[in-house]
Design an enzyme around this catalytic site. Structure first.
Site, PDB file in Angstrom:
ATOM      1  N   ARG A   1       6.770 -12.381   2.392  1.00 15.65           N
ATOM      2  CA  ARG A   1       7.818 -11.363   2.346  1.00 15.65           C
ATOM      3  C   ARG A   1       9.101 -11.848   2.992  1.00 15.65           C
ATOM      4  NH1 ARG A   1       4.428  -6.608   1.941  1.00 15.65           N
ATOM      5  NH2 ARG A   1       5.605  -4.682   1.854  1.00 15.65           N
TER       6      ARG A   1
ATOM      7  N   ARG B   1      11.993   0.564   3.654  1.00 13.29           N
ATOM      8  CA  ARG B   1      11.158  -0.482   3.046  1.00 13.29           C
ATOM      9  C   ARG B   1      11.899  -1.168   1.895  1.00 13.29           C
ATOM     10  NH1 ARG B   1       6.234   3.132   1.844  1.00 13.29           N
ATOM     11  NH2 ARG B   1       5.492   1.369   0.619  1.00 13.29           N
TER      12      ARG B   1
ATOM     13  N   ARG C   1       2.276   9.172  -4.287  1.00  9.00           N
ATOM     14  CA  ARG C   1       1.002   8.472  -4.444  1.00  9.00           C
ATOM     15  C   ARG C   1      -0.017   8.781  -3.357  1.00  9.00           C
ATOM     16  NH1 ARG C   1       2.690   2.076  -3.673  1.00  9.00           N
ATOM     17  NH2 ARG C   1       3.099   2.221  -1.436  1.00  9.00           N
TER      18      ARG C   1
ATOM     19  N   LYS D   1       2.147  -3.662  -7.560  1.00  9.13           N
ATOM     20  CA  LYS D   1       1.459  -4.919  -7.241  1.00  9.13           C
ATOM     21  C   LYS D   1      -0.024  -4.692  -6.966  1.00  9.13           C
ATOM     22  CE  LYS D   1       4.079  -5.859  -3.625  1.00  9.13           C
ATOM     23  NZ  LYS D   1       5.059  -4.748  -3.572  1.00  9.13           N
TER      24      LYS D   1
ATOM     25  N   ARG E   1      -0.517   7.320   2.633  1.00  5.59           N
ATOM     26  CA  ARG E   1      -0.026   6.407   3.660  1.00  5.59           C
ATOM     27  C   ARG E   1       1.062   7.038   4.516  1.00  5.59           C
ATOM     28  NH1 ARG E   1       1.145   0.864   0.620  1.00  5.59           N
ATOM     29  NH2 ARG E   1       2.819   0.908   2.156  1.00  5.59           N
TER      30      ARG E   1
HETATM   31  P1  ADP Z   1       4.517  -1.885   0.046  1.00  6.38           P
HETATM   32  O1  ADP Z   1       4.630  -3.191  -0.656  1.00  6.38           O
HETATM   33  O2  ADP Z   1       4.110  -0.788  -0.865  1.00  6.38           O
HETATM   34  O3  ADP Z   1       5.701  -1.552   0.891  1.00  6.38           O
HETATM   35  P2  ADP Z   1       2.384  -2.897   1.784  1.00  6.38           P
HETATM   36  O4  ADP Z   1       1.116  -2.172   1.835  1.00  6.38           O
HETATM   37  O5  ADP Z   1       2.416  -4.244   1.143  1.00  6.38           O
HETATM   38  O6  ADP Z   1       3.392  -1.907   1.105  1.00  6.38           O
HETATM   39  O7  ADP Z   1       2.979  -3.075   3.268  1.00  6.38           O
HETATM   40  C1  ADP Z   1       3.128  -1.980   4.146  1.00  6.38           C
HETATM   41  C2  ADP Z   1       3.823  -2.419   5.431  1.00  6.38           C
HETATM   42  O8  ADP Z   1       3.048  -3.449   6.089  1.00  6.38           O
HETATM   43  C3  ADP Z   1       5.196  -3.073   5.246  1.00  6.38           C
HETATM   44  O9  ADP Z   1       6.223  -2.103   5.144  1.00  6.38           O
HETATM   45  C4  ADP Z   1       5.296  -3.927   6.513  1.00  6.38           C
HETATM   46  O10 ADP Z   1       5.608  -3.162   7.657  1.00  6.38           O
HETATM   47  C5  ADP Z   1       3.884  -4.434   6.683  1.00  6.38           C
HETATM   48  N1  ADP Z   1       3.662  -5.729   5.992  1.00  6.38           N
HETATM   49  C6  ADP Z   1       2.839  -5.943   4.937  1.00  6.38           C
HETATM   50  N2  ADP Z   1       2.880  -7.236   4.549  1.00  6.38           N
HETATM   51  C7  ADP Z   1       3.770  -7.842   5.371  1.00  6.38           C
HETATM   52  C8  ADP Z   1       4.283  -9.159   5.469  1.00  6.38           C
HETATM   53  N3  ADP Z   1       3.878 -10.133   4.629  1.00  6.38           N
HETATM   54  N4  ADP Z   1       5.186  -9.434   6.439  1.00  6.38           N
HETATM   55  C9  ADP Z   1       5.601  -8.478   7.285  1.00  6.38           C
HETATM   56  N5  ADP Z   1       5.173  -7.204   7.246  1.00  6.38           N
HETATM   57  C10 ADP Z   1       4.266  -6.876   6.302  1.00  6.38           C
END
Ligand code: ADP
Ligand code: ZN
Length: 217
Positions: free
Chosen positions: A88, A172, A127, A13, A161
């Site tokens: 999400r 996740r 990554r 994404k 990360r």
């Molecule tokens: P990825 O999609 O690769 O898991 P992100 O960078 O989008 O990673 O998100 C990393 C972390 O940030 C998630 O695992 C969660 O803990 C938190 N997070 C990100 N966006 C949201 C969201 N919309 N609602 C709740 N938690 C979020």
């Protein structure tokens, strides 16, 4: 143009969102990047989110929704935005709907990046990204052309990360399937959902998204 990119962690994404940002001048909004910035700055939100993120769980809806609301009001969203990592959960999707309605905006497309879970662990655990400009790389699939030097900005520092460890990736993925995947039928019901093959090359995924945006798919 307002878009949502939906898909599990590691689906690509962020990569696609950055390309769309450059191509259309619309803002990439990554709630994950925003939260990592909060953690780094040691803000109140960051202190709350840090442990949750390291466990691979989701940050509470009200924290995220408030953060997003402030973000979409910023001037760089005037031409539109690409949501990457939001919504999400079902409550986040409902908040987004009312937020859009209040501002007289609409969603153009919700694009699902389809990938299989088995491939994701490998993608995520290799990554890393440029510490200066944020461009993403991968140990096996995409090393910088010159070892140790960022292709985009010439930076020489890279970071990984904290939640990209195999144990956390499993949590996740679980959160994705349980809390986020139910949004797919929600947006299909609104007639907005389009899917692309997230297992294809980055260029091919970008091409498929291009077809959707130009109304050909
Ligand atoms: P990825 O999609 O690769 O898991 P992100 O960078 O989008 O990673 O998100 C990393 C972390 O940030 C998630 O695992 C969660 O803990 C938190 N997070 C990100 N966006 C949201 C969201 N919309 N609602 C709740 N938690 C979020
Ligand atoms: Zn860079």
């Amino acid at each position: 143009m307002n878009l949502i990119l939906l898909g599990p962690p590691g689906a690509g994404k962020g990569t696609q969102a950055k390309m769309l940002e450059d191509k259309f001048g619309i803002a990439q909004i990554s709630t994950g990047d925003m939260l990592r910035a909060e953690v780094k700055s040691g803000s109140e939100i960051g202190l709350r989110a840090k442990g949750i993120m390291e466990r691979g769980e989701l940050v509470p809806d009200e924290v995220i929704t408030a953060m997003l609301k402030a973000r979409v009001a910023r001037p760089d969203c005037a031409k539109g935005f690409i949501l990457d990592g939001f919504p999400r959960t079902a409550p986040q999707a409902a908040s987004l709907d009312s937020m859009l309605k209040e501002s007289g905006l609409k969603l153009d497309h919700v694009i699902e990046l389809k990938v299989d879970d088995a491939a994701l662990v490998g993608r995520i655990s290799g990554r890393f990204s440029c510490a200066k400009c944020g461009v993403g790389y991968h140990d096996s699939f995409k090393q910088p052309a010159k070892a140790g030097v960022c292709d985009s900005c010439g930076g020489t520092e890279f970071s990984r990360r904290a939640d990209d460890k195999a144990e956390t990736v499993a949590a996740r993925l679980e959160a994705y399937h349980r809390q986020t995947a139910p949004l797919l039928p929600y947006y299909a019901g609104q007639g907005k959902l389009k899917a692309v093959d997230g297992m294809a090359s980055m260029a091919e995924v970008a091409r498929q998204i291009g077809e959707i945006l130009s109304g050909k798919a």
